[in-house]
Motif scaffolding. Structure first.
Motif, PDB file in Angstrom:
ATOM      1  N   LYS A 105      -7.703  -0.723 -12.193  1.00 19.05           N
ATOM      2  CA  LYS A 105      -7.617   0.614 -11.600  1.00 19.05           C
ATOM      3  C   LYS A 105      -8.376   0.591 -10.278  1.00 19.05           C
ATOM      4  CE  LYS A 105      -7.335   3.003 -15.972  1.00 19.05           C
ATOM      5  NZ  LYS A 105      -7.648   4.201 -16.717  1.00 19.05           N
ATOM      6  N   PHE A 106      -7.818   1.234  -9.266  1.00 18.18           N
ATOM      7  CA  PHE A 106      -8.458   1.268  -7.959  1.00 18.18           C
ATOM      8  C   PHE A 106      -7.851   2.349  -7.087  1.00 18.18           C
ATOM      9  CE2 PHE A 106      -5.186  -2.015  -8.142  1.00 18.18           C
ATOM     10  CZ  PHE A 106      -4.308  -1.583  -7.162  1.00 18.18           C
ATOM     11  N   VAL A 109      -7.857   2.292   0.213  1.00 16.43           N
ATOM     12  CA  VAL A 109      -8.557   2.907   1.344  1.00 16.43           C
ATOM     13  C   VAL A 109      -8.340   2.056   2.591  1.00 16.43           C
ATOM     14  CG1 VAL A 109     -10.318   4.008  -0.116  1.00 16.43           C
ATOM     15  CG2 VAL A 109     -10.713   1.703   0.769  1.00 16.43           C
ATOM     16  N   GLY A 110      -8.831   2.543   3.708  1.00 14.11           N
ATOM     17  CA  GLY A 110      -8.747   1.798   4.954  1.00 14.11           C
ATOM     18  C   GLY A 110      -9.690   0.610   4.950  1.00 14.11           C
ATOM     19  N   LEU A 111      -9.480  -0.291   5.898  1.00 11.96           N
ATOM     20  CA  LEU A 111     -10.212  -1.553   5.953  1.00 11.96           C
ATOM     21  C   LEU A 111     -11.726  -1.389   5.922  1.00 11.96           C
ATOM     22  CD1 LEU A 111     -10.030  -4.633   6.289  1.00 11.96           C
ATOM     23  CD2 LEU A 111      -9.997  -4.275   8.746  1.00 11.96           C
ATOM     24  N   PRO A 116     -14.730  -3.118  -3.381  1.00 12.37           N
ATOM     25  CA  PRO A 116     -14.100  -3.508  -4.644  1.00 12.37           C
ATOM     26  C   PRO A 116     -14.965  -3.266  -5.879  1.00 12.37           C
ATOM     27  CG  PRO A 116     -13.809  -5.223  -2.994  1.00 12.37           C
ATOM     28  CD  PRO A 116     -14.755  -4.207  -2.411  1.00 12.37           C
ATOM     29  N   LEU A 117     -16.274  -3.362  -5.737  1.00 13.36           N
ATOM     30  CA  LEU A 117     -17.144  -3.130  -6.885  1.00 13.36           C
ATOM     31  C   LEU A 117     -17.092  -1.685  -7.360  1.00 13.36           C
ATOM     32  CD1 LEU A 117     -20.255  -5.263  -5.874  1.00 13.36           C
ATOM     33  CD2 LEU A 117     -18.411  -5.864  -7.463  1.00 13.36           C
ATOM     34  N   SER A 125      -5.144  -5.612   1.688  1.00  7.73           N
ATOM     35  CA  SER A 125      -5.252  -6.621   0.634  1.00  7.73           C
ATOM     36  C   SER A 125      -3.850  -6.950   0.110  1.00  7.73           C
ATOM     37  CB  SER A 125      -6.131  -6.106  -0.503  1.00  7.73           C
ATOM     38  OG  SER A 125      -5.459  -5.068  -1.193  1.00  7.73           O
ATOM     39  N   PRO A 126      -3.681  -8.137  -0.464  1.00  5.93           N
ATOM     40  CA  PRO A 126      -2.357  -8.504  -0.983  1.00  5.93           C
ATOM     41  C   PRO A 126      -1.818  -7.524  -2.030  1.00  5.93           C
ATOM     42  CG  PRO A 126      -3.746 -10.445  -0.826  1.00  5.93           C
ATOM     43  CD  PRO A 126      -4.628  -9.257  -0.537  1.00  5.93           C
ATOM     44  N   ILE A 127      -2.683  -7.046  -2.918  1.00  6.32           N
ATOM     45  CA  ILE A 127      -2.210  -6.121  -3.956  1.00  6.32           C
ATOM     46  C   ILE A 127      -1.771  -4.798  -3.339  1.00  6.32           C
ATOM     47  CG2 ILE A 127      -2.915  -4.713  -5.944  1.00  6.32           C
ATOM     48  CD1 ILE A 127      -4.601  -7.069  -6.884  1.00  6.32           C
TER      49      ILE A 127
END
Length: 158
Positions: A105-106, A109-111, A116-117, A125-127
């Motif tokens: 779950k995430f 957002v922008g760069l 990630p934590l 990101s690839p996902i």
């Protein structure tokens, strides 16, 4: 919105503006320290001067980076977001890897906002690149060092 476009959420913009205010205050203090160190005499053997100069340059660099981000980013208009679709500044996305069944779950957002934590991944990101614009139930291919397929389980409205 292009999936690899440099974007910021409104919260990300506000966070950068707060950091910029702090840096501007730190820059004023650092310049005062630099002037004091300069007044100490011979600059060739003045470690306080060298440290103060490095501090000022570091702060200036971070200020320039933040200004660049603010000048070149597109702020996401949350009114334009389809709540059923995975998107930057949208709701929480749940995905499942098809090769091992793991779920994640995430929020996307922008760069400059990625953490990630705390469940925030960058749109670059690839996902995120694989799922932006897709809905729950869609199967997407992730182009990474080791490629794999995922299924979007749920996109929660924000």
């Amino acid at each position: 919105m292009a999936e690899n476009q440099y974007v910021l959420t409104q919260e990300g913009k506000e966070s950068l503006l707060k950091r910029l205010d702090i840096l501007l205050e730190e820059k004023t203090q650092a310049l005062a320290e630099l002037n004091f160190a300069r007044s100490q005499g011979d600059l060739s053997e003045n470690s306080d001067y060298d440290a103060a100069r490095e501090k000022v340059e570091k702060i200036k660099g971070e200020i320039e980076a933040i200004n660049y981000q603010l000048d070149h980013a597109k702020i996401v208009d949350t009114a334009e977001i389809d709540s059923d679709v995975a998107s930057v500044a949208g709701g929480e996305v749940t995905i499942r890897r098809l090769d091992n069944g793991e779920e994640f779950k995430f929020h996307i957002v922008g760069l400059g906002e990625a953490d990630p934590l705390h469940g925030k991944i960058t749109n670059m990101s690839p996902i995120a690149s694989a799922i932006i614009g897709h809905k729950a139930g869609d199967i997407c291919h992730v182009h990474a060092k080791i490629e794999y397929d995922i299924q979007i389980v749920e996109v929660k409205a924000k």
